[in-house]
Scaffold this motif. Sequence first.
Motif, PDB file in Angstrom:
ATOM      1  N   PRO A  13       0.953  -1.292  -0.066  1.00 44.02           N
ATOM      2  CA  PRO A  13       0.108   0.046   0.115  1.00 44.02           C
ATOM      3  C   PRO A  13       0.819   1.316  -0.083  1.00 44.02           C
ATOM      4  O   PRO A  13       1.694   1.443   0.932  1.00 44.02           O
ATOM      5  CB  PRO A  13      -0.631  -0.042   1.263  1.00 44.02           C
ATOM      6  N   ALA A  15      -0.511   4.455  -1.256  1.00 47.53           N
ATOM      7  CA  ALA A  15      -1.377   5.485  -1.474  1.00 47.53           C
ATOM      8  C   ALA A  15      -1.646   6.410  -0.356  1.00 47.53           C
ATOM      9  O   ALA A  15      -2.586   7.481  -0.654  1.00 47.53           O
ATOM     10  CB  ALA A  15      -2.960   5.150  -1.879  1.00 47.53           C
ATOM     11  N   GLY A  16      -0.945   6.331   0.597  1.00 41.38           N
ATOM     12  CA  GLY A  16      -1.110   7.534   1.745  1.00 41.38           C
ATOM     13  C   GLY A  16      -0.366   8.835   1.321  1.00 41.38           C
ATOM     14  O   GLY A  16      -0.040   9.064   0.444  1.00 41.38           O
ATOM     15  N   LEU A  17      -1.066   9.774   2.247  1.00 41.23           N
ATOM     16  CA  LEU A  17      -0.778  11.077   2.101  1.00 41.23           C
ATOM     17  C   LEU A  17       0.663  11.859   2.272  1.00 41.23           C
ATOM     18  O   LEU A  17       1.176  12.437   1.744  1.00 41.23           O
ATOM     19  CB  LEU A  17      -1.788  12.199   2.646  1.00 41.23           C
ATOM     20  N   THR A  19       1.884  12.888   5.319  1.00 44.42           N
ATOM     21  CA  THR A  19       1.558  14.096   5.752  1.00 44.42           C
ATOM     22  C   THR A  19       3.021  14.536   6.756  1.00 44.42           C
ATOM     23  O   THR A  19       3.371  15.703   6.687  1.00 44.42           O
ATOM     24  CB  THR A  19       0.444  14.454   6.566  1.00 44.42           C
ATOM     25  N   ARG A  20       3.492  13.450   7.150  1.00 48.70           N
ATOM     26  CA  ARG A  20       4.610  13.851   8.267  1.00 48.70           C
ATOM     27  C   ARG A  20       5.979  14.223   7.300  1.00 48.70           C
ATOM     28  O   ARG A  20       6.771  14.556   7.788  1.00 48.70           O
ATOM     29  CB  ARG A  20       5.091  12.356   8.868  1.00 48.70           C
ATOM     30  N   LYS A  30       6.468   9.691  -0.624  1.00 46.55           N
ATOM     31  CA  LYS A  30       7.459   9.474   0.379  1.00 46.55           C
ATOM     32  C   LYS A  30       8.059   8.052   0.212  1.00 46.55           C
ATOM     33  O   LYS A  30       9.422   7.827   0.603  1.00 46.55           O
ATOM     34  CB  LYS A  30       6.724   9.158   1.891  1.00 46.55           C
ATOM     35  N   GLN A 107      -6.047   3.406  -5.463  1.00 50.34           N
ATOM     36  CA  GLN A 107      -6.842   4.082  -4.337  1.00 50.34           C
ATOM     37  C   GLN A 107      -7.383   5.491  -4.301  1.00 50.34           C
ATOM     38  O   GLN A 107      -6.405   6.435  -4.330  1.00 50.34           O
ATOM     39  CB  GLN A 107      -6.392   3.873  -2.852  1.00 50.34           C
ATOM     40  N   ALA A 110      -7.624   8.657   0.219  1.00 54.55           N
ATOM     41  CA  ALA A 110      -6.766   7.867   1.342  1.00 54.55           C
ATOM     42  C   ALA A 110      -7.640   7.447   2.552  1.00 54.55           C
ATOM     43  O   ALA A 110      -7.849   8.276   3.454  1.00 54.55           O
ATOM     44  CB  ALA A 110      -5.503   8.778   2.052  1.00 54.55           C
ATOM     45  N   LEU A 111      -8.358   6.325   2.479  1.00 57.51           N
ATOM     46  CA  LEU A 111      -9.559   6.121   3.486  1.00 57.51           C
ATOM     47  C   LEU A 111      -9.023   5.085   4.503  1.00 57.51           C
ATOM     48  O   LEU A 111      -9.705   4.377   5.169  1.00 57.51           O
ATOM     49  CB  LEU A 111     -10.714   5.625   2.693  1.00 57.51           C
ATOM     50  N   GLY A 112      -7.794   4.793   4.383  1.00 53.46           N
ATOM     51  CA  GLY A 112      -7.044   3.961   5.438  1.00 53.46           C
ATOM     52  C   GLY A 112      -6.438   2.827   4.828  1.00 53.46           C
ATOM     53  O   GLY A 112      -6.663   2.449   3.748  1.00 53.46           O
ATOM     54  N   LEU A 135       4.276  -3.072   4.313  1.00 55.17           N
ATOM     55  CA  LEU A 135       4.312  -1.564   4.284  1.00 55.17           C
ATOM     56  C   LEU A 135       5.584  -0.948   4.100  1.00 55.17           C
ATOM     57  O   LEU A 135       6.688  -1.498   4.570  1.00 55.17           O
ATOM     58  CB  LEU A 135       3.717  -1.011   5.760  1.00 55.17           C
ATOM     59  N   GLY A 262       8.399   6.049   7.885  1.00 58.97           N
ATOM     60  CA  GLY A 262       7.349   6.801   7.803  1.00 58.97           C
ATOM     61  C   GLY A 262       7.256   8.165   8.445  1.00 58.97           C
ATOM     62  O   GLY A 262       6.448   9.047   8.201  1.00 58.97           O
TER      63      GLY A 262
HETATM   64  P1  UTP Z   1       0.906   5.478   7.174  1.00 57.90           P
HETATM   65  O1  UTP Z   1      -0.260   6.204   7.730  1.00 57.90           O
HETATM   66  O2  UTP Z   1       2.017   5.230   7.863  1.00 57.90           O
HETATM   67  O3  UTP Z   1       0.931   6.549   5.915  1.00 57.90           O
HETATM   68  O4  UTP Z   1       0.454   4.343   6.376  1.00 57.90           O
HETATM   69  P2  UTP Z   1       0.587   7.978   5.389  1.00 57.90           P
HETATM   70  O5  UTP Z   1      -0.832   7.917   5.844  1.00 57.90           O
HETATM   71  O6  UTP Z   1       1.038   7.997   4.192  1.00 57.90           O
HETATM   72  O7  UTP Z   1       1.630   8.921   6.322  1.00 57.90           O
HETATM   73  P3  UTP Z   1       1.201  10.231   7.328  1.00 57.90           P
HETATM   74  O8  UTP Z   1       0.570   9.422   8.506  1.00 57.90           O
HETATM   75  O9  UTP Z   1      -0.014  11.063   6.519  1.00 57.90           O
HETATM   76  O10 UTP Z   1       2.559  10.789   7.476  1.00 57.90           O
HETATM   77  C1  UTP Z   1       1.229   3.131   6.127  1.00 57.90           C
HETATM   78  C2  UTP Z   1       1.086   2.766   4.590  1.00 57.90           C
HETATM   79  O11 UTP Z   1       0.060   2.544   4.255  1.00 57.90           O
HETATM   80  C3  UTP Z   1      -0.277   3.364   3.181  1.00 57.90           C
HETATM   81  C4  UTP Z   1       0.734   4.485   3.064  1.00 57.90           C
HETATM   82  O12 UTP Z   1       0.853   4.840   1.872  1.00 57.90           O
HETATM   83  C5  UTP Z   1       1.767   3.887   3.883  1.00 57.90           C
HETATM   84  O13 UTP Z   1       2.700   3.115   2.901  1.00 57.90           O
HETATM   85  N1  UTP Z   1      -1.866   3.987   3.215  1.00 57.90           N
HETATM   86  C6  UTP Z   1      -2.154   4.444   4.289  1.00 57.90           C
HETATM   87  C7  UTP Z   1      -2.232   3.811   2.088  1.00 57.90           C
HETATM   88  O14 UTP Z   1      -2.096   3.211   0.940  1.00 57.90           O
HETATM   89  N2  UTP Z   1      -3.913   4.373   1.979  1.00 57.90           N
HETATM   90  C8  UTP Z   1      -4.198   5.080   3.170  1.00 57.90           C
HETATM   91  O15 UTP Z   1      -5.482   5.285   3.008  1.00 57.90           O
HETATM   92  C9  UTP Z   1      -3.460   5.297   4.244  1.00 57.90           C
END
Ligand code: UTP
Length: 296
Positions: A13, A15-17, A19-20, A30, A107, A110-112, A135, A262
Amino acid sequence: MSASTAFTAAIVPAAGLGTRFLPTTKAVPKELLPVVDTPGIEYVAAEAAEAGAERLIIVTSPGKDAVAQYFQPRPDLEKTLADRGKAALLEKVRRAPGLLAVETAIQEEALGLGHAVGCAEPNLRPEDEAVAVLLPDDLVLPTGVLARMAEVRAAKGGTVLCAFDIPRAEISAYGVFDVEETGDPDVKKVNGMVEKPPADQAPSTFAAAGRYLLDRAIFDALKRITPGAGGELQLTDAIALLISEGHPVHVVVHRGGRHDLGNPGGFLRAAVDFALDHPEYGPSLQAWLRERIGSQ
Ligand code: UTP
């Protein structure tokens, strides 16, 4: 099915934002930030391939195309490097595309993490009875825990997760397993999971790490959970649902190291750790660090 062929597909996965890592992640995913010179996601893809995965399903989001692009061959660049006799660089450029077959799932939002894993379901084939999830911001060292997890699935069935034994004083930063013994000190049966418990209420000192070997039943469970912490669909909630229905879940306790890529602090540690071992950069970095720290 032997332990080594327990899974042939691995989901990453991504697709997260991130943000950190803002503001960098406005433009750069990232997952592509270099640990010395190689993105973390390449280490994770190599780990999946080493454990027997043949297909890597990267869950990505609109605007993060560069993550999947990274695994595509670059014949133009390869030709330039070959013409210039740059054999070592050529090998580096070819490494990621040569690891395993990469495909993507999108995705949209970013719904989790649970939702992200669910987005990969259409990529699975009928014969995929289990799937690995890695991860990309969690480097588990040395590699090899997925093969051990596959052995445990072959013996006990169900779903197998990875845990680290963390000092109790630090446990409240983690998702913690409620476990019972199995007779093997490195394999525990999981009865439940608690997110970030106070140290004195933690059911064990075994904390979740970013490696999962999930029975295909997880996809049905993901459809039956509702958003949890942070309004996101949590993978751990789907695993908890399976446990409550009697599905076997075990953890393999990994007695090794780990880097959390992360967040900038963990990422820098990983970069320094890898750079100190690097033949070209290690010696001068070590000398500079000694001087820098000595002058504090
Ligand atoms: P993290 O919570 O560490 O990543 O999710 P994030 O949300 O990208 O980072 P912050 O918290 O905003 O800094 C762990 C993994 O799950 C993926 C992220 O890309 C990361 O590789 N993820 C998380 C998704 O693919 N989709 C999501 O909706 C959330």
